[in-house]
Design a protein around this motif. Structure first.
Motif, PDB file in Angstrom:
ATOM      1  N   GLU A 131       6.361   6.588  -2.938  1.00  0.00           N
ATOM      2  CA  GLU A 131       7.156   5.624  -2.200  1.00  0.00           C
ATOM      3  C   GLU A 131       6.386   5.176  -0.957  1.00  0.00           C
ATOM      4  N   VAL A 132       6.194   3.871  -0.833  1.00  0.00           N
ATOM      5  CA  VAL A 132       5.540   3.290   0.344  1.00  0.00           C
ATOM      6  C   VAL A 132       6.321   2.040   0.749  1.00  0.00           C
TER       7      VAL A 132
ATOM      8  N   VAL B   5     -11.064  -5.824   7.589  1.00  0.00           N
ATOM      9  CA  VAL B   5      -9.689  -5.817   7.095  1.00  0.00           C
ATOM     10  C   VAL B   5      -9.070  -7.190   7.262  1.00  0.00           C
ATOM     11  N   ASN B   6      -8.305  -7.596   6.273  1.00  0.00           N
ATOM     12  CA  ASN B   6      -7.605  -8.876   6.325  1.00  0.00           C
ATOM     13  C   ASN B   6      -6.121  -8.670   6.014  1.00  0.00           C
ATOM     14  N   PHE B   7      -5.329  -9.701   6.310  1.00  0.00           N
ATOM     15  CA  PHE B   7      -3.905  -9.653   5.981  1.00  0.00           C
ATOM     16  C   PHE B   7      -3.736  -9.998   4.501  1.00  0.00           C
ATOM     17  N   LEU B   8      -3.759  -8.937   3.677  1.00  0.00           N
ATOM     18  CA  LEU B   8      -3.701  -9.120   2.230  1.00  0.00           C
ATOM     19  C   LEU B   8      -2.816  -8.046   1.602  1.00  0.00           C
ATOM     20  N   LYS B   9      -2.672  -8.139   0.294  1.00  0.00           N
ATOM     21  CA  LYS B   9      -2.008  -7.095  -0.489  1.00  0.00           C
ATOM     22  C   LYS B   9      -3.075  -6.121  -0.978  1.00  0.00           C
TER      23      LYS B   9
ATOM     24  N   ILE C 168       0.692  -2.352  -1.173  1.00  0.00           N
ATOM     25  CA  ILE C 168       1.254  -2.537   0.159  1.00  0.00           C
ATOM     26  C   ILE C 168       0.657  -3.793   0.771  1.00  0.00           C
ATOM     27  N   VAL C 169       1.443  -4.492   1.538  1.00  0.00           N
ATOM     28  CA  VAL C 169       1.000  -5.736   2.170  1.00  0.00           C
ATOM     29  C   VAL C 169       0.787  -5.484   3.653  1.00  0.00           C
ATOM     30  N   LEU C 170      -0.406  -5.797   4.133  1.00  0.00           N
ATOM     31  CA  LEU C 170      -0.661  -5.787   5.571  1.00  0.00           C
ATOM     32  C   LEU C 170      -0.241  -7.149   6.103  1.00  0.00           C
TER      33      LEU C 170
END
Length: 315
Positions: free
Chosen positions: A65-66, A172-176, A273-275
């Motif tokens: 679970e995340v 790092v980027n804002f991705l899944k 997980i999405v950042l």
């Protein structure tokens, strides 16, 4: 010439010395994930299989679970559930029976890491009391391992994770991103050296007929097999095993004489997980507010129009 011969001999013996050193370090440890950390640079192979499956041959389910999405530079929990029947006992390295241990490995995206102790809540610290989570290696801080620990108290393990900030980490980027998890209960059936552990069924050493099944004073079992050449073979079986054969049975070479003692197994799962970029959330909130205000103004305008129509009709 002597120096050359010495070096050549050392080069020949070097692999054996390394192997001897490896066995000296590894064998006292009777559980995971120490084996994997010392034997594999990467815990996940190219085919997607986590290397724990090389020693733990049975498959068992696990749950992960995340959060669906997290903000940068925030702490979140990854929960790994390792369910099994607490009444089950496993054969230990000593040959006696005992409770099952559990362990887990969590492979996070690059940049994610174990949350510092000062950022972990007091509640989670209390829940994880006695659970020591560590990076897989100095170069793999995004891979976390834990175990072996008692499975009776830790069928669910919480990993406190710190998400990266793309402003400070340019990789790092804002991705899944994918997250890979492997978890185990019980001992393995194969050592990294390729040798079997005692957590395997006992196999017949010869083809023939079982003449006697003798239970000794210590509770162990002695099985005597008479082969086709009238040669008598004797096999000793620990009292921890459940014997399947009896006197008079015809057996073949490598046939199981005992029930499989393995009650554990390994399982793996993956999730995503999405950042999330905070700007996107702000934009979404502005959009929702704009839509809400537009609907309110539309209703108000409609009411005004209805009043005008009503007054014209009455006039």
């Amino acid at each position: 010439m002597k120096i050359f011969n010495y070096k050549m001999k050392f080069d020949i013996l070097k692999p054996f010395l390394v192997l001897a050193n490896f066995l000296t370090i590894v064998q006292p440890s009777i559980a995971f994930p120490i084996y994997a950390q010392q034997a594999y640079t990467e815990p996940r192979e190219n085919n997607g299989r986590i290397v724990c499956a090389n020693c733990h041959l049975a498959q068992k389910p696990i749950e992960v679970e995340v959060p669906h999405e997290v903000l940068p530079n925030t702490v979140f929990n990854t929960s790994v559930k390792i369910p099994y029947d607490l009444d089950k006992k496993q054969i230990l390295a000593t040959g006696t029976k005992g409770g099952l241990n559990v362990g887990a490995v969590v492979i996070l995206p690059e940049g994610f890491q174990l949350a510092p102790n000062n950022l972990v809540s007091a509640e989670l610290k209390e829940k994880n009391k006695g659970v020591y989570i560590s990076p897989y290696s100095a170069k793999k801080e995004n891979i976390l391992v834990v175990g072996p620990i008692s499975g009776n108290k830790h069928q669910e393990i919480e990993f406190p994770i710190l998400s990266p900030d793309p402003k400070t980490n340019k990789k790092v980027n804002f991705l899944k991103y994918p997250i890979y998890v492997g978890a185990n209960r019980g001992r393995g059936q194969v050592n990294p050296t390729g040798e079997k552990t005692n957590n395997n069924p006992i196999l017949a050493s010869a083809t023939g007929k079982v003449t006697q099944v003798i239970v000794t004073e210590s509770g162990d079992t002695e099985i005597r097999i008479l082969d086709k050449n009238q040669k008598l073979t004797s096999q000793q079986i620990s009292k921890s095993f459940e014997v399947l054969v009896k006197a008079g049975d015809e057996i073949i070479f490598n046939q199981s004489l005992t029930k499989d003692p393995n009650v554990g197994g390994f399982g793996q799962a993956d999730t995503e997980i999405v950042l999330q970029n905070p700007v996107r959330i702000y934009g979404y909130m502005v959009l929702c507010l704009s839509v809400t205000l537009t609907q309110i103004f539309l209703v108000v305008k409609k009411k005004q129009f209805e009043k005008v129509q009503s007054s014209e009709i009455n006039f």
